[in-house]
Design an enzyme around this catalytic site. Structure first.
Site, PDB file in Angstrom:
ATOM      1  N   ASP A 152     -14.465  12.136  11.232  1.00 55.40           N
ATOM      2  CA  ASP A 152     -14.002  13.525  11.247  1.00 55.40           C
ATOM      3  C   ASP A 152     -12.893  13.654  10.210  1.00 55.40           C
ATOM      4  OD1 ASP A 152     -15.741  13.592  13.371  1.00 55.40           O
ATOM      5  OD2 ASP A 152     -14.376  14.625  14.728  1.00 55.40           O
ATOM      6  N   LYS A 159     -19.354  21.308  15.210  1.00 53.81           N
ATOM      7  CA  LYS A 159     -18.543  20.705  16.258  1.00 53.81           C
ATOM      8  C   LYS A 159     -17.397  21.645  16.613  1.00 53.81           C
ATOM      9  CE  LYS A 159     -15.704  16.678  17.467  1.00 53.81           C
ATOM     10  NZ  LYS A 159     -15.309  15.288  17.114  1.00 53.81           N
ATOM     11  N   LYS A 165     -16.597  21.134  11.577  1.00 51.07           N
ATOM     12  CA  LYS A 165     -15.790  21.035  12.793  1.00 51.07           C
ATOM     13  C   LYS A 165     -14.704  22.100  12.749  1.00 51.07           C
ATOM     14  CE  LYS A 165     -12.737  17.814  15.281  1.00 51.07           C
ATOM     15  NZ  LYS A 165     -12.236  16.413  15.368  1.00 51.07           N
TER      16      LYS A 165
END
Length: 226
Positions: A96, A185, A157
Site C-alpha cells: 500500500d 480499497k 485506496k
C-alpha cells in the site's frame, strides 16, 4: 442479514490492519492468527514486521501486505523504492503505497507517475496506491486515480485513516473512474458492519480496517436478528 442488505460475506474483503505506532511482535502474531482464522484477504502491517508475518502465514491463504511511504508520502522516491523492494524481497505480496500529495497538488504529475511506476515495475507485486481522498478535491481524486492506474496500480485506496476515513461518495467516484480496471480499497474509519456493507455495495473490493473481528461479530448478530 438485515433486509436492507444482500447476504455478503465481508471476511474475504478485509485487510486486517495493525498500523498503530506501538504495534508489538505479539500483536503481529495475534493479527496473523485472526486473519487466518476468519479468512481475511490479508494482514496489513508495518514493514518491520513483514518477515515475521510471512513466516506465520506461510502456506496459508491471507496475503501479507505492508505500507510504503506511510502515512505522509513525502519521503524521496529512492527511499520509497528501496522500502518497497525490501518489503517484496522479505515476502510481502501486497504494498500500500502513499502518493506524494504535495507533488500532485503542485501539478508534478510526471513525478507522481514515475514514482509509482518504478515501484510497480521493480517489485511486480500488487500495488494499492493510497490517494488520501479527504485531502483532495474531486478533480484531484480523479487525476490521482488516472495517474495511478496508468502507472500500473492494482488498487486505488481511499485513505491512510490518519486524515479521515473512507466514504461511500469517494468509493463511488473511484469506481466510476476505474471502470473495473483496478480494485478499490476503502480504508479508515470503518467501525460498523453497515458501513462496511455500504462501501462494498458502492464498489469497494477490499476494506482496510483494524476492526475486522468486530465487523464479523456485528454481521453475525445481523444475520441472527434478520
Amino acid at each position: 442479514m438485515a433486509a436492507d442488505y444482500p447476504e455478503i460475506d465481508i471476511a474475504p474483503f478485509i485487510d486486517h490492519a495493525l498500523l498503530t505506532p506501538t504495534a508489538t511482535p505479539e500483536q503481529v502474531e495475534q493479527w496473523c492468527e485472526e486473519a487466518y482464522r476468519f479468512n481475511f484477504a490479508a494482514v496489513c502491517l508495518y514493514p518491520a514486521y513483514v518477515k515475521q508475518a510471512v513466516e506465520l502465514l506461510h502456506g496459508k491463504e491471507p496475503k501479507v501486505c505492508t505500507v510504503i511511504g506511510f502515512p505522509a508520502g513525502a519521503t524521496t522516491s529512492a527511499v520509497k523504492l528501496y522500502e518497497a523492494q525490501e518489503a517484496a524481497d522479505s515476502g510481502a505480496t501486497e504494498l500500500d503505497v502513499m502518493i506524494n500529495l504535495g507533488w500532485l497538488k503542485a501539478g508534478k504529475t510526471e513525478e507522481v507517475h514515475r514514482e509509482i511506476a518504478e515501484i510497480c515495475e521493480a517489485t511486480g507485486q500488487t500495488i494499492k496506491v493510497i490517494l488520501e481522498t479527504n485531502l483532495l478535491t474531486d478533480a484531484e481524486k480523479k487525476l490521482a486515480a488516472e495517474i495511478s492506474m496508468e502507472a500500473g496500480a492494482t488498487f486505488l485506496k481511499t485513505s491512510t485513516g490518519w486524515n479521515g476515513g473512507a466514504t461511500v461518495a469517494d468509493v463511488q467516484l473511484l469506481k466510476e473512474v476505474a471502470k473495473e480496471r483496478v480494485g478499490i480499497k476503502a480504508s479508515g474509519g470503518i467501525r460498523t458492519v453497515n458501513q462496511a456493507l455500504d462501501l462494498i455495495l458502492a464498489g469497494a473490493t477490499r476494506l482496510g480496517t483494524s476492526r475486522g473481528i468486530d465487523l464479523i461479530r456485528q454481521r453475525d448478530n445481523l444475520e441472527k436478528s434478520g
